[in-house]
Design a protein around this motif. Structure first.
Motif, PDB file in Angstrom:
ATOM      1  N   VAL A 305      36.818  -4.907 -10.853  1.00 17.27           N
ATOM      2  CA  VAL A 305      36.324  -3.770 -11.638  1.00 17.27           C
ATOM      3  C   VAL A 305      37.468  -3.066 -12.379  1.00 17.27           C
ATOM      4  O   VAL A 305      37.294  -2.584 -13.501  1.00 17.27           O
ATOM      5  N   TYR A 306      38.651  -3.066 -11.773  1.00 24.32           N
ATOM      6  CA  TYR A 306      39.765  -2.348 -12.418  1.00 24.32           C
ATOM      7  C   TYR A 306      40.317  -3.141 -13.623  1.00 24.32           C
ATOM      8  O   TYR A 306      40.909  -2.560 -14.514  1.00 24.32           O
ATOM      9  N   ASP A 307      40.095  -4.457 -13.637  1.00 26.21           N
ATOM     10  CA  ASP A 307      40.487  -5.245 -14.815  1.00 26.21           C
ATOM     11  C   ASP A 307      39.438  -5.084 -15.925  1.00 26.21           C
ATOM     12  O   ASP A 307      39.767  -5.077 -17.106  1.00 26.21           O
ATOM     13  N   LEU A 308      38.187  -4.953 -15.499  1.00 24.75           N
ATOM     14  CA  LEU A 308      37.107  -4.804 -16.489  1.00 24.75           C
ATOM     15  C   LEU A 308      37.323  -3.550 -17.323  1.00 24.75           C
ATOM     16  O   LEU A 308      37.010  -3.508 -18.508  1.00 24.75           O
ATOM     17  N   PHE A 309      37.871  -2.540 -16.680  1.00 26.72           N
ATOM     18  CA  PHE A 309      38.110  -1.263 -17.325  1.00 26.72           C
ATOM     19  C   PHE A 309      39.050  -1.429 -18.527  1.00 26.72           C
ATOM     20  O   PHE A 309      38.995  -0.668 -19.481  1.00 26.72           O
ATOM     21  N   LYS A 310      39.890  -2.480 -18.466  1.00 25.99           N
ATOM     22  CA  LYS A 310      40.880  -2.657 -19.543  1.00 25.99           C
ATOM     23  C   LYS A 310      40.320  -3.460 -20.723  1.00 25.99           C
ATOM     24  O   LYS A 310      41.020  -3.728 -21.676  1.00 25.99           O
ATOM     25  N   MET A 311      39.071  -3.920 -20.613  1.00 25.43           N
ATOM     26  CA  MET A 311      38.519  -4.715 -21.731  1.00 25.43           C
ATOM     27  C   MET A 311      37.295  -4.010 -22.329  1.00 25.43           C
ATOM     28  O   MET A 311      36.807  -3.034 -21.763  1.00 25.43           O
ATOM     29  N   PRO A 312      36.807  -4.498 -23.488  1.00 27.80           N
ATOM     30  CA  PRO A 312      35.596  -3.874 -24.053  1.00 27.80           C
ATOM     31  C   PRO A 312      34.446  -3.927 -23.041  1.00 27.80           C
ATOM     32  O   PRO A 312      34.464  -4.773 -22.132  1.00 27.80           O
ATOM     33  N   SER A 313      33.445  -3.067 -23.226  1.00 26.99           N
ATOM     34  CA  SER A 313      32.427  -2.962 -22.179  1.00 26.99           C
ATOM     35  C   SER A 313      31.500  -4.179 -22.118  1.00 26.99           C
ATOM     36  O   SER A 313      30.660  -4.266 -21.221  1.00 26.99           O
ATOM     37  N   SER A 314      31.678  -5.162 -23.014  1.00 26.36           N
ATOM     38  CA  SER A 314      30.964  -6.437 -22.823  1.00 26.36           C
ATOM     39  C   SER A 314      31.365  -7.021 -21.466  1.00 26.36           C
ATOM     40  O   SER A 314      30.576  -7.715 -20.820  1.00 26.36           O
ATOM     41  N   GLY A 315      32.587  -6.729 -21.019  1.00 24.90           N
ATOM     42  CA  GLY A 315      33.073  -7.235 -19.726  1.00 24.90           C
ATOM     43  C   GLY A 315      32.159  -6.796 -18.588  1.00 24.90           C
ATOM     44  O   GLY A 315      31.832  -7.589 -17.701  1.00 24.90           O
ATOM     45  N   TRP A 316      31.708  -5.541 -18.633  1.00 20.94           N
ATOM     46  CA  TRP A 316      30.846  -5.019 -17.562  1.00 20.94           C
ATOM     47  C   TRP A 316      29.478  -5.691 -17.616  1.00 20.94           C
ATOM     48  O   TRP A 316      28.854  -5.935 -16.586  1.00 20.94           O
ATOM     49  N   ILE A 317      29.019  -5.970 -18.852  1.00 24.66           N
ATOM     50  CA  ILE A 317      27.704  -6.611 -19.013  1.00 24.66           C
ATOM     51  C   ILE A 317      27.760  -8.042 -18.469  1.00 24.66           C
ATOM     52  O   ILE A 317      26.869  -8.503 -17.765  1.00 24.66           O
ATOM     53  N   VAL A 318      28.858  -8.726 -18.797  1.00 26.39           N
ATOM     54  CA  VAL A 318      29.010 -10.115 -18.347  1.00 26.39           C
ATOM     55  C   VAL A 318      29.181 -10.151 -16.821  1.00 26.39           C
ATOM     56  O   VAL A 318      28.658 -11.041 -16.144  1.00 26.39           O
TER      57      VAL A 318
END
Ligand code: NDP
Ligand code: MG
Length: 381
Positions: A305-318
């Motif tokens: 989750v802490y790496d996802l924070f560093k990318m666009p929010s498509s990361g959270w969707i994926v």
């Protein structure tokens, strides 16, 4: 207090417990809309105790029985919401489908939405918040940790928050030997030590993907940066979350682990309703409370989750979409428990990430990611 209540996801674990809360408070006659995905029998059983409820079945591919009067599909739900204009909507649908359902609920509810569906915030938090702002209605969280945080942060300045600590049970495998993770069965993973919940969220507790969702959920609900939100394993399930403030004070919320309490709080806030005596905590139980750091070896999917924070929010969707696919494959016996993390990582790595600008783009990223995850599993076969 409420005159027109919509309960979406009425047949699920949260939906059923919400009905229990409404029944205890003699409010079943206020229910004007009930929805389920495809479980028409259960929906019919529930409608027998909610005399004024219109029904909606969301799976539009399902052949409807003749002479059954009900709304169907997403369009049907929107039509029902627009027509009925509930003053309170409880969103307890599972999965990414809950995002658009939550948005429509906010659009068509006149006073308050109680949200259990964390996926709505995980995949489309900024759109949910935008809609809330435009409509000026309240959103109260049902998730127990967020209900606790809501209470802990009442009358506090968010700028004074140093750290939010979400408590986690650690799931069914918290003491299971790591070297046996490859061969663990769905049955073992579905034995949750504290809560009795739907199947997906129970598997997500064992991987702590559920806690990663809750980090994102807390970030959106309380406007706290992700790197200030952590999780600790708390075996007893009595502390529902903690907040540390800049002056060193820590507030924690303690309560009996029963989802009917946060459900009831979200419906009746700022009032509290009385429960059965057995929902009170024996103070002896508070003599021994344990908190442990989760281990990255046991819960690698959480720490992503802490790496996802560093990318666009498509990361959270994926992250959510690939987890949904992975959990289903695991429950169907198609992949191993340890493949859940592998599939999420691989799908996030393969995806060409970008910031979605519309809710439709959120849905399209979700669909693409699912397809990618499915293809990946086929390659493994
Ligand atoms: P369940 O699987 O028990 O129930 C899900 C409900 O949503 C059912 O009514 C189901 O209908 C309906 N549903 C499923 N898929 C769709 C779809 N595509 N479109 C519309 N409706 C659908 O889930 P839970 O009650 O456990 O969880 C609901 C939400 O609450 C989840 O987001 C979960 O993360 C969250 N939550 C749950 C907690 C718990 O204790 N259970 C605690 C905190 C949060 P049908 O029966 O017809 O399939
Ligand atoms: Mg929770």
């Amino acid at each position: 207090m409420w005159n027109k209540i919509a309960l979406l996801g009425a047949t699920g674990s949260i939906g059923t417990q919400t009905l229990d809360v409404l029944k205890k408070n003699q409010m079943l006659d206020k229910v004007v809309l009930l929805s389920a995905y495809r479980n028409l029998d259960a929906l019919n059983r529930i409608s027998a105790i909610c005399p004024n409820a219109t029904l909606c079945l969301m799976d539009e591919h399902l052949p409807l029985k003749e002479n059954v009067e009900l709304y169907s599909g997403f369009e049907g739900l929107v039509e029902a919401l627009e027509k009925l204009k509930p003053d309170l909507t409880i969103v307890a649908v599972s999965g990414a489908a809950g995002f658009k359902i939550a948005l429509e609920s906010i659009k068509n509810t006149t006073r308050r939405v109680c949200l259990a569906t964390k996926e709505a915030l995980v995949i489309g938090g900024k759109f949910v918040k935008q809609e809330l702002k435009e409509r000026g209605i309240e959103l109260l969280p049902i998730d127990s940790e967020h209900s606790a945080l809501f209470q802990l942060l009442l009358n506090e300045n968010v700028g004074s928050v140093n750290k939010i600590i979400l408590t986690a049970s650690g799931g069914a495998l918290r003491d299971y030997p790591l070297e046996k993770f490859d061969s663990v069965s769905a049955k073992d993973v579905l034995k949750h030590p504290v809560w009795n919940m739907g199947r997906r969220i129970t598997v997500d507790s064992a991987t702590m993907v559920n806690k990663a969702f809750e980090v994102i959920e807390a970030h959106h609900l309380f406007d706290v940066e992700i790197d200030k939100i952590t999780a600790m394993i708390h075996r007893e399930g009595l502390i529902h979350s903690m907040v540390e403030f800049v002056d060193g004070s820590i507030k924690l919320h303690v309560g009996y682990p029963d989802m009917r309490i946060p459900i009831s709080y979200s419906i009746f806030f700022p009032n509290r309703m009385k429960f059965d005596a057995d929902l009170h905590i024996d103070f002896k139980l508070l003599e021994k409370l344990h908190l442990e750091e989760p281990s990255p070896e046991r819960y690698p999917a959480f720490f992503m989750v802490y790496d996802l924070f560093k990318m666009p929010s498509s990361g959270w969707i994926v992250y959510n979409a690939s987890d949904e696919v992975a959990v289903q494959k695991f429950l169907d016996g198609k992949i191993k428990f340890t493949d859940i993390f592998k599939l999420i990582s691989k799908t996030i790595e393969r995806f060409d990430h970008f910031e979605p600008e519309t809710p439709e783009e959120v849905v399209s990223i979700d669909l693409q990611a699912r397809k990618m995850a499915e293809e990946e599993v086929e390659k493994w076969a």
